[in-house]
Design an enzyme around this catalytic site. Sequence first.
Site, PDB file in Angstrom:
ATOM      1  N   HIS A   1      22.107  53.925  36.395  1.00 43.38           N
ATOM      2  CA  HIS A   1      22.066  54.865  35.275  1.00 43.38           C
ATOM      3  C   HIS A   1      22.896  54.301  34.130  1.00 43.38           C
ATOM      4  CE1 HIS A   1      22.586  58.222  32.701  1.00 43.38           C
ATOM      5  NE2 HIS A   1      23.833  58.471  33.106  1.00 43.38           N
TER       6      HIS A   1
ATOM      7  N   ASN B   1      23.216  56.741  26.484  1.00 45.70           N
ATOM      8  CA  ASN B   1      22.964  57.457  27.736  1.00 45.70           C
ATOM      9  C   ASN B   1      21.790  58.408  27.518  1.00 45.70           C
ATOM     10  OD1 ASN B   1      22.972  59.242  29.905  1.00 45.70           O
ATOM     11  ND2 ASN B   1      25.197  59.392  30.006  1.00 45.70           N
TER      12      ASN B   1
ATOM     13  N   CYS C   1      21.618  63.270  35.204  1.00 44.16           N
ATOM     14  CA  CYS C   1      21.453  61.816  35.151  1.00 44.16           C
ATOM     15  C   CYS C   1      20.982  61.211  36.474  1.00 44.16           C
ATOM     16  CB  CYS C   1      22.756  61.161  34.713  1.00 44.16           C
ATOM     17  SG  CYS C   1      23.335  61.759  33.107  1.00 44.16           S
TER      18      CYS C   1
END
Length: 333
Positions: A260, A290, A118
């Site tokens: 993020h 996500n 990520c």
Amino acid sequence: MKSLMIQGAKILATGSAIPSSSFSNHEMSEIVQTSDEWIFTRTGIKERRLLKGVDQSIIDLAVLASKKALNKISMDPSQIDLIILATSSPQDLFGSASKLQSEIGATNAVAFDLTAACSGFVLSLVTASQFLQTGSYNNILVVGADVLSKWVDWSDRSTCILFGDAAGAAILQSCSSNDNSILSFQLNTNGNYSKHLSIAYEHNTAPHPKLDLYQGSFKYISMNGKEVYKFAIFQVPLSILKCLNSLSMSVEEVDWLVLHQANDRILTAIAEKLSINRNKVISNLDKYGNTSAASIPLALDEAIQDKKISRNDIVVIAGFGAGLTWGTIVVRW
């Protein structure tokens, strides 16, 4: 900056791509024991996009995002010198950047994958800026793309509700040091906590009969949500403040915070720790979940399309995730 800057780097254009298939929380409740309310109150996610079928791959998403960015500035792909593909879910374990290079016709570009989960897009932006600021390359395409739906255990309620598929791209170009827009960065890793978020390799139970050699395969995503949450809300604000302090810049001078997109509670907690108004936090988590390395460029591209980000705005970009890794970049748009 952490290196001797000969010239500057700036972001010329962005692009993004998402699969056509959406998957709502209600649909999720039909395959695992959960509900729209349970997911939304804990994560801020309402739906996510999934790359279904066998005809499309992560390459297709990366190609589309790249072409959108190139088209915005009418740049011929042959002008790209370097392609960095940030991904943890390549189509080929040897890497997918070369396939992306071929598909978009970037015949003069060297291409490689960068794996930092990520945080991948942030590390890729920093890597690109170093090549540009030292004069090694002139035009660099950075792509963050992940299809973690392929690596989720769809019977594990703690992880399957979180992840979606997407790609985002940015084109960076060298410029005079006076026009430099990548103002500062801060990168960190703490491998002592790598077990809290991983896709681990697992050996077969029996070796090859003549070689005593164990082969195996990768498992599904494993995550300790509580530990990742604690890590993110503690380390990310510190990283952002360190970056701002290096520029003698105050939190009040930040126009936009692009984090993020992991969990809405994390975004809110980070904003609160920094005393940044939640209205300055770019978020599209509710629509996509996500998307790992794609989440920051996807959110950035949508914010630009929505005309939220304006010229000379101070944009703080921060990624965090498996490794555990985290990093911040301060950009003057």
